[in-house]
Design a protein around this motif. Structure first.
Motif, PDB file in Angstrom:
ATOM      1  N   LEU A   1       0.833  -1.211   0.000  1.00 55.78           N
ATOM      2  CA  LEU A   1       0.000   0.000   0.000  1.00 55.78           C
ATOM      3  C   LEU A   1       0.866   1.260   0.000  1.00 55.78           C
ATOM      4  N   VAL A   2       1.938   1.253   0.808  1.00 52.78           N
ATOM      5  CA  VAL A   2       2.866   2.390   0.824  1.00 52.78           C
ATOM      6  C   VAL A   2       3.503   2.572  -0.548  1.00 52.78           C
ATOM      7  N   ALA A   3       3.869   1.450  -1.186  1.00 56.02           N
ATOM      8  CA  ALA A   3       4.500   1.511  -2.504  1.00 56.02           C
ATOM      9  C   ALA A   3       3.554   2.112  -3.544  1.00 56.02           C
ATOM     10  N   VAL A   4       2.295   1.661  -3.542  1.00 56.70           N
ATOM     11  CA  VAL A   4       1.325   2.151  -4.529  1.00 56.70           C
ATOM     12  C   VAL A   4       1.030   3.628  -4.306  1.00 56.70           C
ATOM     13  N   VAL A   5       0.728   3.991  -3.066  1.00 52.69           N
ATOM     14  CA  VAL A   5       0.399   5.394  -2.762  1.00 52.69           C
ATOM     15  C   VAL A   5       1.607   6.296  -3.009  1.00 52.69           C
ATOM     16  N   GLY A   6       2.781   5.855  -2.551  1.00 54.80           N
ATOM     17  CA  GLY A   6       3.985   6.673  -2.696  1.00 54.80           C
ATOM     18  C   GLY A   6       4.385   6.892  -4.138  1.00 54.80           C
ATOM     19  N   ASN A   7       4.389   5.833  -4.927  1.00 57.35           N
ATOM     20  CA  ASN A   7       4.810   5.960  -6.321  1.00 57.35           C
ATOM     21  C   ASN A   7       3.772   6.683  -7.174  1.00 57.35           C
ATOM     22  N   CYS A   8       2.495   6.440  -6.904  1.00 58.07           N
ATOM     23  CA  CYS A   8       1.453   7.206  -7.608  1.00 58.07           C
ATOM     24  C   CYS A   8       1.546   8.689  -7.238  1.00 58.07           C
ATOM     25  N   GLY A   9       1.844   8.965  -5.963  1.00 57.21           N
ATOM     26  CA  GLY A   9       2.019  10.354  -5.536  1.00 57.21           C
ATOM     27  C   GLY A   9       3.187  11.020  -6.224  1.00 57.21           C
ATOM     28  N   LEU A  10       4.302  10.303  -6.353  1.00 56.09           N
ATOM     29  CA  LEU A  10       5.463  10.860  -7.047  1.00 56.09           C
ATOM     30  C   LEU A  10       5.145  11.141  -8.513  1.00 56.09           C
ATOM     31  N   LEU A  11       4.472  10.207  -9.169  1.00 55.66           N
ATOM     32  CA  LEU A  11       4.106  10.406 -10.582  1.00 55.66           C
ATOM     33  C   LEU A  11       3.181  11.606 -10.737  1.00 55.66           C
TER      34      LEU A  11
ATOM     35  N   TYR B   1      12.350  13.194 -14.354  1.00 56.60           N
ATOM     36  CA  TYR B   1      11.836  12.301 -15.395  1.00 56.60           C
ATOM     37  C   TYR B   1      12.360  10.885 -15.176  1.00 56.60           C
ATOM     38  N   PHE B   2      13.643  10.772 -14.820  1.00 53.96           N
ATOM     39  CA  PHE B   2      14.189   9.446 -14.514  1.00 53.96           C
ATOM     40  C   PHE B   2      13.531   8.876 -13.252  1.00 53.96           C
ATOM     41  N   LEU B   3      13.251   9.725 -12.284  1.00 56.88           N
ATOM     42  CA  LEU B   3      12.553   9.274 -11.073  1.00 56.88           C
ATOM     43  C   LEU B   3      11.144   8.782 -11.417  1.00 56.88           C
ATOM     44  N   ALA B   4      10.486   9.441 -12.373  1.00 55.88           N
ATOM     45  CA  ALA B   4       9.156   8.987 -12.813  1.00 55.88           C
ATOM     46  C   ALA B   4       9.262   7.605 -13.461  1.00 55.88           C
ATOM     47  N   MET B   5      10.313   7.382 -14.252  1.00 51.64           N
ATOM     48  CA  MET B   5      10.540   6.045 -14.834  1.00 51.64           C
ATOM     49  C   MET B   5      10.704   5.001 -13.735  1.00 51.64           C
ATOM     50  N   LEU B   6      11.471   5.364 -12.696  1.00 52.52           N
ATOM     51  CA  LEU B   6      11.698   4.430 -11.590  1.00 52.52           C
ATOM     52  C   LEU B   6      10.396   4.130 -10.858  1.00 52.52           C
ATOM     53  N   SER B   7       9.571   5.151 -10.631  1.00 57.03           N
ATOM     54  CA  SER B   7       8.302   4.952  -9.926  1.00 57.03           C
ATOM     55  C   SER B   7       7.361   4.065 -10.728  1.00 57.03           C
ATOM     56  N   LEU B   8       7.274   4.305 -12.038  1.00 54.89           N
ATOM     57  CA  LEU B   8       6.408   3.479 -12.882  1.00 54.89           C
ATOM     58  C   LEU B   8       6.895   2.039 -12.915  1.00 54.89           C
ATOM     59  N   THR B   9       8.204   1.866 -13.020  1.00 55.78           N
ATOM     60  CA  THR B   9       8.794   0.517 -13.001  1.00 55.78           C
ATOM     61  C   THR B   9       8.496  -0.191 -11.688  1.00 55.78           C
ATOM     62  N   ASP B  10       8.650   0.532 -10.576  1.00 60.77           N
ATOM     63  CA  ASP B  10       8.387  -0.051  -9.258  1.00 60.77           C
ATOM     64  C   ASP B  10       6.931  -0.470  -9.106  1.00 60.77           C
ATOM     65  N   LEU B  11       6.020   0.366  -9.594  1.00 60.08           N
ATOM     66  CA  LEU B  11       4.589   0.038  -9.513  1.00 60.08           C
ATOM     67  C   LEU B  11       4.277  -1.265 -10.240  1.00 60.08           C
ATOM     68  N   ILE B  12       4.793  -1.386 -11.459  1.00 57.45           N
ATOM     69  CA  ILE B  12       4.513  -2.591 -12.258  1.00 57.45           C
ATOM     70  C   ILE B  12       5.192  -3.803 -11.633  1.00 57.45           C
ATOM     71  N   MET B  13       6.417  -3.620 -11.151  1.00 57.60           N
ATOM     72  CA  MET B  13       7.189  -4.733 -10.601  1.00 57.60           C
ATOM     73  C   MET B  13       6.500  -5.350  -9.384  1.00 57.60           C
ATOM     74  N   CYS B  14       6.097  -4.507  -8.422  1.00 56.22           N
ATOM     75  CA  CYS B  14       5.470  -5.074  -7.212  1.00 56.22           C
ATOM     76  C   CYS B  14       4.033  -5.515  -7.477  1.00 56.22           C
ATOM     77  N   SER B  15       3.331  -4.854  -8.407  1.00 54.81           N
ATOM     78  CA  SER B  15       1.940  -5.217  -8.695  1.00 54.81           C
ATOM     79  C   SER B  15       1.826  -6.518  -9.483  1.00 54.81           C
ATOM     80  N   SER B  16       2.919  -6.952 -10.097  1.00 59.51           N
ATOM     81  CA  SER B  16       2.893  -8.214 -10.833  1.00 59.51           C
ATOM     82  C   SER B  16       3.052  -9.428  -9.919  1.00 59.51           C
ATOM     83  N   THR B  17       3.405  -9.199  -8.649  1.00 58.55           N
ATOM     84  CA  THR B  17       3.660 -10.324  -7.741  1.00 58.55           C
ATOM     85  C   THR B  17       2.850 -10.270  -6.442  1.00 58.55           C
TER      86      THR B  17
END
Length: 321
Positions: A38-48, A63-79
């Motif tokens: 939940l922290v990951a989803v809220v935090g990364n969506c907030g950053l984006l 912009y690179f931080l936005a790439m990292l946040s989007l990558t993190d969202l997909i990575m943890c949401s896939s598992t």
């Protein structure tokens, strides 16, 4: 001689067992997993959201931080959602094609995570060593191109995993001792020759992880030389402080990766399987959870934007002009 059809050795679905040896404790393990997710989803969506809406954050670093946040969202949401379904509802079955898709997303975006961290190291190198040319070197087209190439690298290297796994005959059952479809966890169920899978997996790890770590090391070596050569102590501190959040992100990402890599190869008989599985989940959950927190605390511009939003101020765009 009885000849078995290959389709008879390809299961329609697999069973994800969860964390072996800790089946009775999985309900308790699920709470920290769920909280971190939940922290990951809220935090990364907030950053984006911040990077998209705030003009002051329309710069290469963010912009690179936005790439990292989007990558993190997909990575943890896939598992993690599937792992929570296993822990809470005992929904352990996963279809073969769903398993292969999950495998593709997990490995592609863990590789993408490493690649984006490498790009962020290069960004810090350009910002500190060539500050006057920073905006002319890292233009929006260049950022988009290197981001796409990093994503394409992951896709092209990981796609063979799915074909190498699907071609195998499975006569050792369909029970995967994991919470998600990891490449070698699935391949170990095969009674066929998995040497190609193991060698290719090691090659991909070296091509992605080895190359990225080399680039990060070279970048920070050059940054350190440039910072040390500055005459003012305040200038040195200010220059290096821009790297602290990125260094923390590197530690959070690579520490569990190194533990998993070396423990599988050198501690397979001494470290319990449950420890391997928990660390594999931390590997895909810790960086997405901690990166927004670290960048929110350590980066002044993001901190100011958050405080301005929380205070109800509307002068974000005027502030950045």
């Amino acid at each position: 001689m009885l000849i078995q059809n290959k389709t008879d050795l390809t299961p329609a679905s697999f069973i994800l067992n969860g964390i072996p040896g800790l089946e009775d404790q999985q309900i308790w393990i699920s709470f920290p997993f769920c909280s971190m997710y939940l922290v990951a989803v809220v935090g990364n969506c907030g950053l984006l959201y911040l990077i998209h809406c705030e003009d002051s954050l329309h710069r290469p670093m963010y912009y690179f931080l936005a790439m990292l946040s989007l990558t993190d969202l997909i990575m943890c949401s896939s598992t993690i959602p599937k792992a929570l379904c296993i822990f809470w509802f005992r929904l352990k079955e996963i279809r073969l094609n769903e398993c292969l898709v999950q495998m593709f997303f997990v490995h592609t975006f863990t590789g993408m995570e490493s690649g984006v961290l490498m790009l962020m190291a290069l960004d810090r190198y350009v910002a500190i060593c060539y500050p006057l040319r920073y905006s002319t070197i890292l233009t929006n087209p260049v950022i988009a191109m290197v981001g796409f190439v990093t994503f394409l690298r992951g896709v092209l290297l990981i796609i063979p995993f799915t074909f190498l796994t699907k071609r195998l005959p499975y006569c050792r059952g369909n029970l995967i001792l994991h919470t998600y479809c990891d490449h070698m966890s699935v391949a170990k169920l095969s009674c066929g020759n998995v040497k190609v899978n193991a060698i290719y997996g090691l090659m991909v790890a070296l091509l992605i992880g080895g190359f990225d770590i080399l680039c990060i090391t070279v970048s920070y070596t050059m940054i350190l030389r440039a910072v040390v050569s500055l005459s003012s102590a305040d200038a040195r501190q200010k220059a290096f402080s821009t790297c602290t959040a990125h260094i923390c992100a590197i530690v959070f990402s690579y520490s569990p990766a190194f533990f998993s890599f070396f423990s599988h190869r050198f501690g397979g008989h001494t470290i319990p399987p449950s420890c391997h599985i928990i660390m594999a989940n931390i590997y895909v959950l810790l960086p997405p959870t901690m990166n927004p927190v670290v960048y929110g605390v350590k980066t002044k511009q993001i901190r100011n934007c958050v405080m301005r939003i929380l205070s109800g101020s509307k002068d974000g765009k005027a502030h950045s002009i």
